[in-house]
Motif scaffolding. Sequence first.
Motif, PDB file in Angstrom:
ATOM      1  N   VAL A 234      -2.814 -10.789  -4.081  1.00  0.00           N
ATOM      2  CA  VAL A 234      -3.143  -9.647  -3.219  1.00  0.00           C
ATOM      3  C   VAL A 234      -2.491  -9.821  -1.846  1.00  0.00           C
ATOM      4  CG1 VAL A 234      -5.279  -9.114  -4.456  1.00  0.00           C
ATOM      5  CG2 VAL A 234      -5.381 -10.565  -2.430  1.00  0.00           C
ATOM      6  N   ARG A 235      -2.340 -11.057  -1.403  1.00  0.00           N
ATOM      7  CA  ARG A 235      -1.618 -11.269  -0.145  1.00  0.00           C
ATOM      8  C   ARG A 235      -0.137 -10.967  -0.304  1.00  0.00           C
ATOM      9  NH1 ARG A 235      -5.044 -16.741   0.760  1.00  0.00           N
ATOM     10  NH2 ARG A 235      -6.793 -15.815   1.922  1.00  0.00           N
ATOM     11  N   THR A 236       0.423 -11.290  -1.449  1.00  0.00           N
ATOM     12  CA  THR A 236       1.822 -10.939  -1.711  1.00  0.00           C
ATOM     13  C   THR A 236       2.017  -9.432  -1.666  1.00  0.00           C
ATOM     14  OG1 THR A 236       2.174 -12.916  -3.072  1.00  0.00           O
ATOM     15  CG2 THR A 236       3.678 -11.061  -3.422  1.00  0.00           C
ATOM     16  N   LEU A 237       1.076  -8.704  -2.274  1.00  0.00           N
ATOM     17  CA  LEU A 237       1.155  -7.235  -2.270  1.00  0.00           C
ATOM     18  C   LEU A 237       0.862  -6.662  -0.891  1.00  0.00           C
ATOM     19  CD1 LEU A 237      -0.743  -6.425  -5.592  1.00  0.00           C
ATOM     20  CD2 LEU A 237       1.722  -6.243  -5.202  1.00  0.00           C
ATOM     21  N   GLY A 238       0.051  -7.374  -0.108  1.00  0.00           N
ATOM     22  CA  GLY A 238      -0.399  -6.831   1.172  1.00  0.00           C
ATOM     23  C   GLY A 238      -1.369  -5.687   0.984  1.00  0.00           C
ATOM     24  N   ALA A 239      -2.065  -5.683  -0.150  1.00  0.00           N
ATOM     25  CA  ALA A 239      -2.978  -4.590  -0.501  1.00  0.00           C
ATOM     26  C   ALA A 239      -3.940  -5.073  -1.568  1.00  0.00           C
ATOM     27  CB  ALA A 239      -2.200  -3.374  -1.009  1.00  0.00           C
ATOM     28  N   LEU A 240      -5.058  -4.368  -1.724  1.00  0.00           N
ATOM     29  CA  LEU A 240      -5.987  -4.625  -2.814  1.00  0.00           C
ATOM     30  C   LEU A 240      -5.725  -3.620  -3.930  1.00  0.00           C
ATOM     31  CD1 LEU A 240      -9.314  -5.303  -0.873  1.00  0.00           C
ATOM     32  CD2 LEU A 240      -8.046  -6.941  -2.278  1.00  0.00           C
ATOM     33  N   PRO A 241      -5.329  -4.069  -5.115  1.00  0.00           N
ATOM     34  CA  PRO A 241      -5.023  -3.136  -6.203  1.00  0.00           C
ATOM     35  C   PRO A 241      -6.282  -2.607  -6.884  1.00  0.00           C
ATOM     36  CG  PRO A 241      -4.012  -5.315  -6.543  1.00  0.00           C
ATOM     37  CD  PRO A 241      -5.072  -5.453  -5.501  1.00  0.00           C
ATOM     38  N   ASN A 242      -6.199  -1.383  -7.379  1.00  0.00           N
ATOM     39  CA  ASN A 242      -7.217  -0.866  -8.278  1.00  0.00           C
ATOM     40  C   ASN A 242      -7.363  -1.834  -9.446  1.00  0.00           C
ATOM     41  OD1 ASN A 242      -8.030   0.727 -10.804  1.00  0.00           O
ATOM     42  ND2 ASN A 242      -8.377   2.264  -9.230  1.00  0.00           N
ATOM     43  N   GLU A 243      -8.585  -2.009  -9.925  1.00  0.00           N
ATOM     44  CA  GLU A 243      -8.861  -2.990 -10.966  1.00  0.00           C
ATOM     45  C   GLU A 243      -8.001  -2.800 -12.213  1.00  0.00           C
ATOM     46  OE1 GLU A 243     -13.049  -2.419 -11.555  1.00  0.00           O
ATOM     47  OE2 GLU A 243     -12.805  -0.256 -11.702  1.00  0.00           O
ATOM     48  N   TYR A 244      -7.615  -1.558 -12.520  1.00  0.00           N
ATOM     49  CA  TYR A 244      -6.837  -1.300 -13.738  1.00  0.00           C
ATOM     50  C   TYR A 244      -5.407  -1.803 -13.641  1.00  0.00           C
ATOM     51  CZ  TYR A 244     -10.567   1.427 -15.853  1.00  0.00           C
ATOM     52  OH  TYR A 244     -11.755   1.804 -16.431  1.00  0.00           O
ATOM     53  N   LEU A 245      -4.943  -2.107 -12.442  1.00  0.00           N
ATOM     54  CA  LEU A 245      -3.603  -2.679 -12.316  1.00  0.00           C
ATOM     55  C   LEU A 245      -3.536  -4.097 -12.867  1.00  0.00           C
ATOM     56  CD1 LEU A 245      -2.542  -1.118  -8.952  1.00  0.00           C
ATOM     57  CD2 LEU A 245      -1.082  -1.224 -10.980  1.00  0.00           C
ATOM     58  N   TYR A 246      -4.671  -4.691 -13.171  1.00  0.00           N
ATOM     59  CA  TYR A 246      -4.664  -5.983 -13.863  1.00  0.00           C
ATOM     60  C   TYR A 246      -3.841  -5.893 -15.142  1.00  0.00           C
ATOM     61  CZ  TYR A 246      -6.322 -10.225 -16.158  1.00  0.00           C
ATOM     62  OH  TYR A 246      -6.385 -11.444 -16.787  1.00  0.00           O
ATOM     63  N   TYR A 247      -3.925  -4.757 -15.821  1.00  0.00           N
ATOM     64  CA  TYR A 247      -3.227  -4.618 -17.098  1.00  0.00           C
ATOM     65  C   TYR A 247      -1.712  -4.570 -16.920  1.00  0.00           C
ATOM     66  CZ  TYR A 247      -7.935  -3.506 -18.632  1.00  0.00           C
ATOM     67  OH  TYR A 247      -9.289  -3.553 -18.881  1.00  0.00           O
ATOM     68  N   TYR A 248      -1.244  -4.248 -15.725  1.00  0.00           N
ATOM     69  CA  TYR A 248       0.186  -4.224 -15.437  1.00  0.00           C
ATOM     70  C   TYR A 248       0.669  -5.560 -14.875  1.00  0.00           C
ATOM     71  CZ  TYR A 248      -0.099   0.835 -16.011  1.00  0.00           C
ATOM     72  OH  TYR A 248      -0.298   2.092 -16.513  1.00  0.00           O
TER      73      TYR A 248
END
Length: 446
Positions: A234-248
Motif C-alpha cells: 500500500v505504501r508502494t501504491l501510495g493509496a489504500l486499494p478496494n478489497e477486491y483489488l486483492y484478486y488483481y
Amino acid sequence: MRLAVIGGGGFRVPLVYGALLRDSAKQRVREVVLYDVSAERLEAIGHVLRRLAAGHDDPPVVRTTTELDAALREADFVFSAVRVGGLAGRVADERVALELGLLGQETAGPGGISYGLRTVPVAVRVAERVAALAPRAWVINFTNPAGMITEAMRRVLGDRVIGICDSPIGLIRRAAAALGLDPARVSPDYVGLNHLGWLRGLVHEGEDVLPGLLADDAALRQVEEARVFGAEWVRTLGALPNEYLYYYYFTREAVAAISGRTRGETLLDQQEAFYAAVRARPGDALAEWRRARRQRDATYMAEARGAAEAGERDATDLEAGGYEGIALALMAAIARGEPATMILNVRNGSSVPGLPEDAVVEIPCAVGGAGVRPLATRPLPGRLLGLVQQVKAVEQTAIEAALTGSARLAVEAFALHPLVDSVTTARALLDGYRARIPELAAVIAG
C-alpha cells in the motif's frame, strides 16, 4: 413513499427493511412491494420482515408479488437486487474459471463477465418496465457486477439509475477509525470502478491525513485492507486499494486459496439451509436469518484474509452496516433534500480523465433534491489508469455482447480481461459457462 424491491425474496432484503424501520422522518417509505420470481422465497422473507416489524408503532406496509409490473406501478424508488441464475449460477461462475486455472470470483475476472452477460438483458427489461410504469422513479442498483449493470440500465433510464456498493464506505470508515477520526468528518479522494478503486486521499480539516496513516505501522494494522495487501504494497501504491483489488494484485494466492470450497458453494449451502428452516419453522424465521447472516458476514472474503494471514473481520465492521444504509441515505438526500456527499456508481462525463464520457465510474458525488452530481477527481497515474481502462473496455464489450447475443463479442470480453491469459482460454470459458448456466446459454446462443 413507495419502494419496490426487485429481487424481494433475496437474503439481504431484511437489512433494507431494518433500515427503513429506523427511519423516523415524516417523509419516509410507507409501503414496500417485494417482487421475486420465487413465491416461496418471498414467503420466507415475509416471515422475517413481520418479526422485524413487531413492536414498531408504524412500520412500512409490506406487499409481495410475482408480477413485475404490479410491483413497479406508482413506485417512487426501485431497488434492483437480482441474481439471474441464482446461487447455482454463481457456483458455476467460480468453478468454470477455477477448472481452467483462473480466478473464480463473482465480480472480478471471468465470473463477473459471465454474471454480467446473463444479467444485462434482465436488468434492461426491468429498466424498460420502470420507464413505462414509473418514469419518475429513481432506481438504485445493487445487482452485481454493479458498474456494468448500472451502465446497461442507463441506456434506458439515464441519470435516474444509480449504482451503490458498500466497499468504498467500509474502506473509508476503517481508514478514519485507524486515525481516531469520525468518518462523517473526512472527505475521501476515492476513484475507480465498482470493486476496482483506490482511496488516494483523506482530508480532515483541510489536511490530507492519508500519508500519515500510510507511514504509521500501528495505525495501518487496524485497517483490514492494509493487513490483506501488506504495508509495503500500500505504501508502494501510495493509496489504500478496494478489497477486491486483492484478486488483481495477488492473483496466484487468491486462486490457490479458493481452489477448495468457493464462496458461492458456501453461500448456497447457507441459504438453502435458511430457507428450509423457515419453511419448517416460520416462527423462528428472524432467529434463523440472524444466524445465517452472522455466518455470511464472518466469512466474507475469508480466502483473501486467510491467504494474507490478515485475521478475522473486525467486530465493528460487522456492526457498522452496509449497502442498506447507503441506500437509505441516498433516498433521503433525493426525496427530502438532505444534501450529502456519497461514493456512487454514475456516468463519468469528465470526472475521471482517460475514461469514456458514458462509462459508469465509482466516485464521490454531491446528492440532493435535484439528483446526483459527480465530482471531479484528480487524474489517475498510468499504473492505475491502465487497469481501469482495460476493465472498463471489458465491461462495455460484455454489455454489447449481452444485448446483441454475440458470441464473438463475448469471447472478446473474456480475452481482454487482465485475469484471462489466452484467447483459447477465453473460448473455453464461454463454452464452459454456456454448458453449465442455461440463462447464459439463452443470451449467447450462437
